[in-house]
Design an enzyme around this catalytic site. Structure first.
Site, PDB file in Angstrom:
ATOM      1  N   CYS A 165       0.814  -1.226   0.000  1.00 56.38           N
ATOM      2  CA  CYS A 165       0.000   0.000   0.000  1.00 56.38           C
ATOM      3  C   CYS A 165       0.844   1.271   0.000  1.00 56.38           C
ATOM      4  O   CYS A 165       0.343   2.343  -0.334  1.00 56.38           O
ATOM      5  CB  CYS A 165      -0.921   0.011   1.206  1.00 56.38           C
ATOM      6  SG  CYS A 165      -1.904  -1.475   1.305  1.00 56.38           S
TER       7      CYS A 165
ATOM      8  N   HIS B 184      -4.003   6.770   0.695  1.00 55.16           N
ATOM      9  CA  HIS B 184      -4.169   5.438   0.101  1.00 55.16           C
ATOM     10  C   HIS B 184      -5.629   5.022   0.283  1.00 55.16           C
ATOM     11  O   HIS B 184      -6.221   5.246   1.342  1.00 55.16           O
ATOM     12  CB  HIS B 184      -3.227   4.456   0.792  1.00 55.16           C
ATOM     13  CG  HIS B 184      -3.564   3.036   0.510  1.00 55.16           C
ATOM     14  ND1 HIS B 184      -3.709   2.562  -0.772  1.00 55.16           N
ATOM     15  CD2 HIS B 184      -3.816   1.983   1.335  1.00 55.16           C
ATOM     16  CE1 HIS B 184      -4.028   1.274  -0.721  1.00 55.16           C
ATOM     17  NE2 HIS B 184      -4.102   0.901   0.546  1.00 55.16           N
TER      18      HIS B 184
ATOM     19  N   ASN C 251      -9.757  -1.207  -3.152  1.00 55.94           N
ATOM     20  CA  ASN C 251      -8.373  -0.965  -2.760  1.00 55.94           C
ATOM     21  C   ASN C 251      -7.449  -1.571  -3.825  1.00 55.94           C
ATOM     22  O   ASN C 251      -7.340  -2.793  -3.937  1.00 55.94           O
ATOM     23  CB  ASN C 251      -8.155  -1.630  -1.393  1.00 55.94           C
ATOM     24  CG  ASN C 251      -6.732  -1.512  -0.888  1.00 55.94           C
ATOM     25  OD1 ASN C 251      -5.820  -1.125  -1.616  1.00 55.94           O
ATOM     26  ND2 ASN C 251      -6.535  -1.872   0.366  1.00 55.94           N
TER      27      ASN C 251
HETATM   28  O1  UT7 Z   1      -4.712  -1.549   2.194  1.00 53.35           O
HETATM   29  C1  UT7 Z   1      -4.327  -2.564   3.043  1.00 53.35           C
HETATM   30  C2  UT7 Z   1      -4.577  -2.243   4.436  1.00 53.35           C
HETATM   31  N1  UT7 Z   1      -5.850  -2.809   4.841  1.00 53.35           N
HETATM   32  C3  UT7 Z   1      -6.724  -2.097   5.506  1.00 53.35           C
HETATM   33  O2  UT7 Z   1      -6.503  -0.939   5.752  1.00 53.35           O
HETATM   34  C4  UT7 Z   1      -7.958  -2.789   5.983  1.00 53.35           C
HETATM   35  C5  UT7 Z   1      -8.278  -2.381   7.388  1.00 53.35           C
HETATM   36  N2  UT7 Z   1      -9.427  -3.063   7.926  1.00 53.35           N
HETATM   37  C6  UT7 Z   1     -10.677  -2.899   7.453  1.00 53.35           C
HETATM   38  O3  UT7 Z   1     -10.892  -2.196   6.494  1.00 53.35           O
HETATM   39  C7  UT7 Z   1     -11.808  -3.581   8.184  1.00 53.35           C
HETATM   40  O4  UT7 Z   1     -11.272  -4.240   9.315  1.00 53.35           O
HETATM   41  C8  UT7 Z   1     -12.606  -4.588   7.324  1.00 53.35           C
HETATM   42  C9  UT7 Z   1     -13.450  -3.848   6.297  1.00 53.35           C
HETATM   43  C10 UT7 Z   1     -11.709  -5.561   6.620  1.00 53.35           C
HETATM   44  C11 UT7 Z   1     -13.559  -5.370   8.215  1.00 53.35           C
HETATM   45  O5  UT7 Z   1     -14.423  -4.474   8.896  1.00 53.35           O
HETATM   46  P1  UT7 Z   1     -14.614  -4.566  10.485  1.00 53.35           P
HETATM   47  O6  UT7 Z   1     -15.595  -3.558  10.831  1.00 53.35           O
HETATM   48  O7  UT7 Z   1     -13.263  -4.487  11.137  1.00 53.35           O
HETATM   49  O8  UT7 Z   1     -15.254  -5.997  10.656  1.00 53.35           O
HETATM   50  P2  UT7 Z   1     -14.720  -7.234  11.503  1.00 53.35           P
HETATM   51  O9  UT7 Z   1     -13.555  -7.872  10.859  1.00 53.35           O
HETATM   52  O10 UT7 Z   1     -14.586  -6.789  12.925  1.00 53.35           O
HETATM   53  O11 UT7 Z   1     -15.929  -8.228  11.403  1.00 53.35           O
HETATM   54  C12 UT7 Z   1     -17.223  -7.928  11.942  1.00 53.35           C
HETATM   55  C13 UT7 Z   1     -18.188  -9.009  11.542  1.00 53.35           C
HETATM   56  C14 UT7 Z   1     -17.659 -10.430  11.817  1.00 53.35           C
HETATM   57  O12 UT7 Z   1     -18.739 -11.218  12.190  1.00 53.35           O
HETATM   58  P3  UT7 Z   1     -19.005 -11.549  13.755  1.00 53.35           P
HETATM   59  O13 UT7 Z   1     -17.763 -12.219  14.222  1.00 53.35           O
HETATM   60  O14 UT7 Z   1     -19.224 -10.221  14.411  1.00 53.35           O
HETATM   61  O15 UT7 Z   1     -20.216 -12.409  13.709  1.00 53.35           O
HETATM   62  C15 UT7 Z   1     -17.163 -10.875  10.441  1.00 53.35           C
HETATM   63  O16 UT7 Z   1     -17.196 -12.288  10.312  1.00 53.35           O
HETATM   64  O17 UT7 Z   1     -18.428  -8.967  10.126  1.00 53.35           O
HETATM   65  C16 UT7 Z   1     -18.179 -10.239   9.530  1.00 53.35           C
HETATM   66  N3  UT7 Z   1     -17.681 -10.028   8.180  1.00 53.35           N
HETATM   67  C17 UT7 Z   1     -18.493  -9.857   7.130  1.00 53.35           C
HETATM   68  N4  UT7 Z   1     -19.813  -9.887   7.030  1.00 53.35           N
HETATM   69  C18 UT7 Z   1     -20.346  -9.671   5.799  1.00 53.35           C
HETATM   70  C19 UT7 Z   1     -16.383  -9.916   7.775  1.00 53.35           C
HETATM   71  N5  UT7 Z   1     -16.352  -9.681   6.446  1.00 53.35           N
HETATM   72  C20 UT7 Z   1     -17.639  -9.649   6.028  1.00 53.35           C
HETATM   73  C21 UT7 Z   1     -18.252  -9.438   4.772  1.00 53.35           C
HETATM   74  N6  UT7 Z   1     -19.591  -9.450   4.694  1.00 53.35           N
HETATM   75  N7  UT7 Z   1     -17.531  -9.204   3.655  1.00 53.35           N
END
Ligand code: UT7
Length: 334
Positions: free
Chosen positions: A115, A261, A291
């Site tokens: 990134c 980014h 991204n």
């Molecule tokens: O450029 C590279 C650098 N990368 C980044 O900057 C990414 C940084 N992180 C993020 O953007 C976020 O952490 C994500 C968008 C990847 C995830 O969002 P979040 O709000 O942190 O969600 P989470 O990982 O805490 O997951 C929350 C819930 C989980 O379910 P439970 O355990 O609460 O039942 C996940 O299993 O959302 C679930 N989940 C999804 N649900 C529907 C994870 N991915 C998905 C999905 N669709 N695609």
């Protein structure tokens, strides 16, 4: 002293639009979840047919940038190519692009900083230019994520955020540019967090580097500790941006545009709020492209120029954080 001046830019995005609803047909996700958590509405993915590598996307973006600069490939002293998704394991796409441009011995350098590939790449170009070794550099940042993503529910947290695309810049050393070019820069890496976002295999530390079992386990797909990366991003992007503002003796009032980014709209909104950046100074295109990692800032620069948001003399703050962990910021005057 010579300054590194961006003479022109170009971008290439594949035609195929993949919407959140398309993803929801393959995995357990929804348009609402993706938009709420990331801001992404759609992304571009290559068709997946035939052999199309990241150097091909880079070639299309480069042709546009070269034409706009009025350069032929022979005018280039060096190619710098940033990507985490090389066409093949080795050699890197810089060499492949060099050949596709019809060049015979022009040096090519690959940057593996994900990134922050643009930030490290522009600093590398700047160092080669200031040392006098090269004066006209073609920089490319490009990715093909789509052929390496797990489109089942297991991969949903990672897969929904990534898109394919390429951006290219023609950068030239100019003795008479005055107070333009790179005005301040701060780059960082912290390998301690390498496994917070990585694709493990094929891996030279494993023998064999990849096997049917590993493919079965999905170890050739990217994995991410999204929450941790999110937290690191919202604390470090403001920190490193303040460092470059101090270095340049500037405040946010001196900045015309901020191009972060494009990893997650929520990260960039939190970054903007904590720095007090007015909404109209913040550039976002993640809604349309997802991204694109090393491609994200170069593509955004090309669009911002086209939209009239960057003009001659514009002072722009770039900032990014991602796999490595790597992060950094730069103040650049066009
Ligand atoms: O450029 C590279 C650098 N990368 C980044 O900057 C990414 C940084 N992180 C993020 O953007 C976020 O952490 C994500 C968008 C990847 C995830 O969002 P979040 O709000 O942190 O969600 P989470 O990982 O805490 O997951 C929350 C819930 C989980 O379910 P439970 O355990 O609460 O039942 C996940 O299993 O959302 C679930 N989940 C999804 N649900 C529907 C994870 N991915 C998905 C999905 N669709 N695609």
């Amino acid at each position: 002293m010579k300054q590194s001046i961006v003479r022109s830019t170009g971008r290439f995005l594949p035609d195929r639009v993949v919407t959140n609803d398309d993803l929801a047909a393959w995995m357990d996700t929804t348009d609402e979840w993706i938009q709420q958590r990331t801001g992404i509405r759609e992304r571009r993915w290559v068709s997946g047919e035939g052999e199309l590598g990241v150097s091909d996307l880079g070639l299309d973006a480069s042709k546009i940038a070269l034409e706009r600069a009025g350069w032929t490939p022979e005018d280039i002293d060096m190619i710098i190519f940033a990507t985490l998704s090389p066409d093949i394991f080795f050699p890197g796409p810089g060499c492949l692009l060099q050949h596709k441009l019809g060049l015979s011995s022009t040096p090519a350098v690959d940057i593996r900083q994900q990134c922050t590939g643009f930030l490290y790449g522009l600093m590398t170009a700047d160092a080669y230019i200031k040392s006098g070794y090269a004066n006209r550099i073609l920089f490319v940042g490009a990715e093909i994520h789509s052929t390496g993503l797990d489109i089942s529910t297991k991969g949903r947290d990672v897969t929904v955020i990534f898109g394919d695309g390429a951006g290219a810049l023609c950068i030239e050393g100019d003795q008479t540019a005055g107070n333009k070019g790179v005005l301040a820069c701060s780059l960082h890496a912290q390998g301690k967090y390498a496994d917070a976002l990585m694709t493990e295999a094929p891996a030279s530390r494993l023998n064999p580097r990849i096997s049917a079992n590993m493919v079965e386990e999905g170890r050739h797909y990217p994995t991410m500790d999204g929450r941790n990366v999110f937290k690191l991003a919202i604390t470090r992007l403001p920190q490193v941006s303040k460092v470059v503002l101090d270095q340049a003796g500037m405040s946010m009032d001196d900045i015309d545009l901020v191009i972060p980014h494009q990893a997650n709209l929520r990260i960039n909104q939190a970054f903007g709020q904590s720095m007090g950046i007015p909404e109209d100074k913040m550039f976002h295109n993640i809604q349309r492209y997802g991204n694109t990692t090393a491609g994200s800032i170069p593509i955004a620069i090309d669009e911002a120029i086209e939209m009239g948001l960057i003009r001659e003399g514009s002072t722009v703050l770039f900032a990014g954080l991602g796999a490595g962990l790597t992060w950094g910021a730069m103040i650049y005057r066009f």
